[in-house]
Design a protein around this motif. Structure first.
Motif, PDB file in Angstrom:
ATOM      1  N   SER A  61       0.023   2.104  -9.840  1.00 39.32           N
ATOM      2  CA  SER A  61      -0.357   0.996  -8.920  1.00 39.32           C
ATOM      3  C   SER A  61       0.902   0.532  -8.119  1.00 39.32           C
ATOM      4  N   VAL A  62       0.641   0.699  -6.666  1.00 41.51           N
ATOM      5  CA  VAL A  62       1.864  -0.016  -5.828  1.00 41.51           C
ATOM      6  C   VAL A  62       1.299  -1.206  -5.070  1.00 41.51           C
ATOM      7  N   SER A  63       0.364  -1.753  -5.489  1.00 42.99           N
ATOM      8  CA  SER A  63      -0.362  -2.849  -4.773  1.00 42.99           C
ATOM      9  C   SER A  63       0.720  -4.327  -4.917  1.00 42.99           C
ATOM     10  N   HIS A  64       1.358  -4.428  -5.974  1.00 39.89           N
ATOM     11  CA  HIS A  64       2.374  -5.586  -6.233  1.00 39.89           C
ATOM     12  C   HIS A  64       3.925  -5.059  -6.111  1.00 39.89           C
ATOM     13  N   GLY A  65       4.124  -3.970  -6.600  1.00 39.59           N
ATOM     14  CA  GLY A  65       5.552  -3.675  -6.568  1.00 39.59           C
ATOM     15  C   GLY A  65       5.979  -2.602  -5.448  1.00 39.59           C
ATOM     16  N   GLY A  66       5.054  -1.860  -4.871  1.00 39.88           N
ATOM     17  CA  GLY A  66       5.504  -0.891  -3.882  1.00 39.88           C
ATOM     18  C   GLY A  66       6.253   0.144  -4.454  1.00 39.88           C
ATOM     19  N   SER A 119       0.801  -1.133  -0.074  1.00 36.43           N
ATOM     20  CA  SER A 119      -0.085  -0.030  -0.027  1.00 36.43           C
ATOM     21  C   SER A 119       0.970   1.203   0.306  1.00 36.43           C
ATOM     22  N   PHE A 120       0.356   2.501  -0.337  1.00 39.16           N
ATOM     23  CA  PHE A 120       1.066   3.658  -0.382  1.00 39.16           C
ATOM     24  C   PHE A 120       1.473   4.071   0.894  1.00 39.16           C
ATOM     25  N   ARG A 127      -6.015   7.308  -5.425  1.00 41.29           N
ATOM     26  CA  ARG A 127      -7.397   7.059  -5.119  1.00 41.29           C
ATOM     27  C   ARG A 127      -7.759   6.121  -3.925  1.00 41.29           C
ATOM     28  N   ASN A 128      -6.757   5.395  -3.890  1.00 47.27           N
ATOM     29  CA  ASN A 128      -6.822   4.248  -2.570  1.00 47.27           C
ATOM     30  C   ASN A 128      -5.803   4.147  -2.157  1.00 47.27           C
ATOM     31  N   ASP A 129      -5.531   3.015  -1.344  1.00 46.81           N
ATOM     32  CA  ASP A 129      -4.341   2.699  -0.624  1.00 46.81           C
ATOM     33  C   ASP A 129      -3.088   2.034  -1.526  1.00 46.81           C
ATOM     34  N   GLN A 130      -3.800   1.439  -2.586  1.00 47.83           N
ATOM     35  CA  GLN A 130      -2.857   0.654  -3.521  1.00 47.83           C
ATOM     36  C   GLN A 130      -2.475   1.492  -4.552  1.00 47.83           C
ATOM     37  N   GLU A 131      -2.721   2.744  -4.586  1.00 47.69           N
ATOM     38  CA  GLU A 131      -2.111   3.701  -5.556  1.00 47.69           C
ATOM     39  C   GLU A 131      -1.631   4.765  -5.201  1.00 47.69           C
TER      40      GLU A 131
END
Length: 145
Positions: A38-43, A7-8, A23-27
């Protein structure tokens, strides 16, 4: 077993000032050109990949040579401009309400500037006639009131 989602982190913004929460914790949001990462997989590595991309670097070079549009605008509605506008409108209202001639406005504003030389409002007040059409006088108030 799937990897956990990243997550961010506020650390991204500390390191890169143009990276904000998406827009959400994964972006993450690249504020240079409104691009969501998108930071959900690579951070953090997803953010680094974006920063090193050709698209980001070309937009960054354009942004660094461009000025913000607000730098070309004239700042209006300063306190003094507002007071000058209010004085001009009040003078015009008085003339209309009391059925005075429009020539009296020209005389009054010039007289006020002489009587009150220490008042920047009285000195800058302007209600000079611009044209007369079919017996009607049209005025141009200063500062586009």
């Amino acid at each position: 077993m799937p990897k956990r989602k990243c997550s961010f982190s506020a650390e991204y913004t500390k390191k890169w000032s143009f990276i904000k929460k998406g827009r959400n914790d994964q972006e993450a949001l690249c504020s240079i050109f409104e691009f969501y990462i998108s930071v959900s997989h690579g951070g953090k590595s997803s953010v680094k990949d974006h920063i090193q991309s050709k698209n980001h670097n070309s937009r960054l070079s354009v942004a660094s040579t461009s000025k913000d549009i607000l730098s070309f605008m004239i700042k209006q509605n300063s306190t003094e401009d507002t007071l000058i506008c209010a004085a001009e409108l009040t003078t015009a209202y008085k003339v209309v309400k009391h059925h005075q001639s429009f020539s009296s406005i020209d005389c009054s504003t010039k007289l006020n500037a002489i009587m009150y030389p220490d008042s920047s409002i009285a000195v800058k007040q302007s209600t000079a006639r611009t044209k007369e059409v079919d017996g009607f006088h049209y005025f141009q108030l200063s500062n586009d009131c």
